[in-house]
Design a protein around this motif. Structure first.
Motif, PDB file in Angstrom:
ATOM      1  N   VAL A 134       6.956   2.304   7.095  1.00 39.05           N
ATOM      2  CA  VAL A 134       5.964   1.368   7.222  1.00 39.05           C
ATOM      3  C   VAL A 134       5.533   0.923   8.555  1.00 39.05           C
ATOM      4  O   VAL A 134       4.417   0.818   8.653  1.00 39.05           O
ATOM      5  CB  VAL A 134       6.735   0.045   6.271  1.00 39.05           C
ATOM      6  N   LEU A 135       6.555   0.821   9.183  1.00 41.33           N
ATOM      7  CA  LEU A 135       6.018   0.611  10.707  1.00 41.33           C
ATOM      8  C   LEU A 135       5.140   1.589  11.366  1.00 41.33           C
ATOM      9  O   LEU A 135       4.340   1.243  12.026  1.00 41.33           O
ATOM     10  CB  LEU A 135       7.266   0.181  11.453  1.00 41.33           C
ATOM     11  N   PHE A 168       4.536  -7.303  12.438  1.00 39.50           N
ATOM     12  CA  PHE A 168       4.664  -5.941  11.589  1.00 39.50           C
ATOM     13  C   PHE A 168       6.262  -5.770  10.972  1.00 39.50           C
ATOM     14  O   PHE A 168       6.335  -5.123   9.946  1.00 39.50           O
ATOM     15  CB  PHE A 168       4.152  -4.696  12.380  1.00 39.50           C
ATOM     16  N   ARG A 169       7.019  -6.298  12.101  1.00 43.85           N
ATOM     17  CA  ARG A 169       8.500  -6.235  11.253  1.00 43.85           C
ATOM     18  C   ARG A 169       8.758  -7.247  10.423  1.00 43.85           C
ATOM     19  O   ARG A 169       9.820  -7.073   9.469  1.00 43.85           O
ATOM     20  CB  ARG A 169       9.386  -6.335  12.796  1.00 43.85           C
ATOM     21  N   VAL A 170       8.060  -8.258  10.271  1.00 46.68           N
ATOM     22  CA  VAL A 170       8.293  -9.251   9.038  1.00 46.68           C
ATOM     23  C   VAL A 170       7.566  -8.753   8.076  1.00 46.68           C
ATOM     24  O   VAL A 170       8.248  -8.643   6.884  1.00 46.68           O
ATOM     25  CB  VAL A 170       7.638 -10.678   9.579  1.00 46.68           C
ATOM     26  N   TRP A 171       6.288  -8.186   8.048  1.00 45.99           N
ATOM     27  CA  TRP A 171       5.748  -7.563   7.104  1.00 45.99           C
ATOM     28  C   TRP A 171       6.694  -6.382   6.187  1.00 45.99           C
ATOM     29  O   TRP A 171       6.654  -6.048   5.120  1.00 45.99           O
ATOM     30  CB  TRP A 171       4.264  -7.087   7.394  1.00 45.99           C
ATOM     31  N   ALA A 172       7.330  -5.714   7.187  1.00 47.43           N
ATOM     32  CA  ALA A 172       8.203  -4.706   6.612  1.00 47.43           C
ATOM     33  C   ALA A 172       9.140  -4.846   5.882  1.00 47.43           C
ATOM     34  O   ALA A 172       9.800  -4.254   4.987  1.00 47.43           O
ATOM     35  CB  ALA A 172       8.563  -3.715   8.077  1.00 47.43           C
ATOM     36  N   ARG A 173       9.660  -6.252   5.725  1.00 44.27           N
ATOM     37  CA  ARG A 173      10.733  -6.750   4.844  1.00 44.27           C
ATOM     38  C   ARG A 173       9.911  -6.489   3.440  1.00 44.27           C
ATOM     39  O   ARG A 173      10.969  -6.542   2.682  1.00 44.27           O
ATOM     40  CB  ARG A 173      10.851  -8.089   5.192  1.00 44.27           C
ATOM     41  N   ARG A 174       8.746  -6.206   3.466  1.00 40.11           N
ATOM     42  CA  ARG A 174       8.175  -6.405   1.962  1.00 40.11           C
ATOM     43  C   ARG A 174       7.191  -4.979   2.127  1.00 40.11           C
ATOM     44  O   ARG A 174       5.955  -5.137   2.205  1.00 40.11           O
ATOM     45  CB  ARG A 174       7.423  -7.427   1.802  1.00 40.11           C
ATOM     46  N   PRO A 175       7.863  -3.850   1.874  1.00 40.57           N
ATOM     47  CA  PRO A 175       7.172  -2.420   2.053  1.00 40.57           C
ATOM     48  C   PRO A 175       5.973  -2.345   1.229  1.00 40.57           C
ATOM     49  O   PRO A 175       4.950  -1.939   1.797  1.00 40.57           O
ATOM     50  CB  PRO A 175       8.373  -1.450   1.638  1.00 40.57           C
ATOM     51  N   GLU A 176       6.048  -2.956  -0.015  1.00 41.25           N
ATOM     52  CA  GLU A 176       4.680  -2.790  -0.825  1.00 41.25           C
ATOM     53  C   GLU A 176       3.591  -3.406  -0.337  1.00 41.25           C
ATOM     54  O   GLU A 176       2.505  -2.884  -0.207  1.00 41.25           O
ATOM     55  CB  GLU A 176       4.803  -2.902  -2.305  1.00 41.25           C
ATOM     56  N   LEU A 177       3.892  -4.698   0.147  1.00 43.24           N
ATOM     57  CA  LEU A 177       2.948  -5.588   0.875  1.00 43.24           C
ATOM     58  C   LEU A 177       2.280  -4.882   2.477  1.00 43.24           C
ATOM     59  O   LEU A 177       1.335  -4.811   2.540  1.00 43.24           O
ATOM     60  CB  LEU A 177       3.425  -6.928   1.187  1.00 43.24           C
ATOM     61  N   ALA A 178       3.608  -4.579   3.107  1.00 45.01           N
ATOM     62  CA  ALA A 178       2.898  -3.889   4.318  1.00 45.01           C
ATOM     63  C   ALA A 178       2.124  -2.469   3.850  1.00 45.01           C
ATOM     64  O   ALA A 178       1.261  -2.373   4.946  1.00 45.01           O
ATOM     65  CB  ALA A 178       4.436  -3.445   5.269  1.00 45.01           C
ATOM     66  N   ARG A 179       2.429  -1.706   3.126  1.00 47.66           N
ATOM     67  CA  ARG A 179       1.590  -0.404   3.011  1.00 47.66           C
ATOM     68  C   ARG A 179      -0.018  -1.069   2.625  1.00 47.66           C
ATOM     69  O   ARG A 179      -0.913  -0.284   2.804  1.00 47.66           O
ATOM     70  CB  ARG A 179       2.026   0.289   1.727  1.00 47.66           C
ATOM     71  N   GLY A 180       0.078  -1.908   1.599  1.00 51.02           N
ATOM     72  CA  GLY A 180      -1.464  -2.489   1.498  1.00 51.02           C
ATOM     73  C   GLY A 180      -1.950  -3.028   2.714  1.00 51.02           C
ATOM     74  O   GLY A 180      -3.298  -2.757   2.985  1.00 51.02           O
ATOM     75  N   ILE A 181      -1.257  -3.755   3.535  1.00 46.11           N
ATOM     76  CA  ILE A 181      -1.819  -4.372   4.634  1.00 46.11           C
ATOM     77  C   ILE A 181      -2.348  -2.965   5.612  1.00 46.11           C
ATOM     78  O   ILE A 181      -3.542  -3.220   6.281  1.00 46.11           O
ATOM     79  CB  ILE A 181      -0.790  -5.361   5.456  1.00 46.11           C
ATOM     80  N   ALA A 182      -1.154  -2.149   5.743  1.00 46.60           N
ATOM     81  CA  ALA A 182      -1.760  -0.900   6.848  1.00 46.60           C
ATOM     82  C   ALA A 182      -3.019  -0.148   6.282  1.00 46.60           C
ATOM     83  O   ALA A 182      -3.805   0.092   7.022  1.00 46.60           O
ATOM     84  CB  ALA A 182      -0.639  -0.171   6.662  1.00 46.60           C
TER      85      ALA A 182
END
Length: 186
Positions: free
Chosen positions: A24-25, A35-49
């Motif tokens: 994710v990162l 980004f390290r906060v968003w990475a706590r929620r991998p599905e969310l982070a993948r969409g944001i990325a």
């Protein structure tokens, strides 16, 4: 209105990271606190990325300068010191922003003498969107003349996205990243 220094409300993940977090990162970019906060929620982070990847790619109808005018002005108006600092440190030089323009983005107005007509149209749109959640016909026409219809759509979306980012970094109480400054810094 800068926030008083407080502890983050959600602690950013710290290394060592598991394989999923590393993935994710890697998609998001440098492992800054947000980004390290968003990475706590991998599905969310993948969409944001995925979404962010479009706006930081060559597929956007906006130039780097236009994109950064939208982001820097939006985050300054929202008091999102964390995000302002990250973008000024990483992109101000790439966007060709000089010291007078950086000051104007932080505390000035689109009518400041440091802006040309195209920059002024972008900044006016950002200020008007922040104030009214809409654009007058004149502001829309000026924006389209400056960046085209596709660029105008990108301005709307980037401005809205960075309102969401601003809400996030303020509510999370993220402190500045090392080497970054607040909009009200000299």
């Amino acid at each position: 209105m800068p926030l008083k220094s407080k502890q983050p409300r959600i602690a950013p993940l710290e290394p060592p990271f598991d394989a999923g977090t590393e993935d994710v990162l890697e998609r998001l970019g440098p492992p800054i606190q947000l980004f390290r906060v968003w990475a706590r929620r991998p599905e969310l982070a993948r969409g944001i990325a995925g979404w962010g990847g479009y706006y930081f790619s060559r597929r956007s109808a906006l130039s780097v300068r236009q994109r950064e005018l939208v982001i820097d002005r939006t985050t300054a108006l929202c008091g999102a010191d964390y995000e302002w600092g990250v973008h000024i440190a990483a992109f101000a030089g790439k966007a060709g922003l000089d010291a007078a323009q950086i000051r104007s983005l932080a505390t000035g107005r689109p009518a400041d003498a440091c802006w040309d007509a195209a920059d002024r149209a972008v900044l006016t749109a950002v200020d008007e969107l922040r104030a009214t959640a809409d654009l007058s016909d004149g502001s829309w026409a000026d924006l389209v003349a400056a960046v085209g219809e596709d660029g105008a759509l990108d301005v709307l979306l980037v401005c809205g996205w960075y309102h969401a980012i601003s809400f996030t970094v303020r509510a999370l109480r993220l402190p500045l990243e090392p080497g970054t400054v607040r909009p009200d810094s000299p």
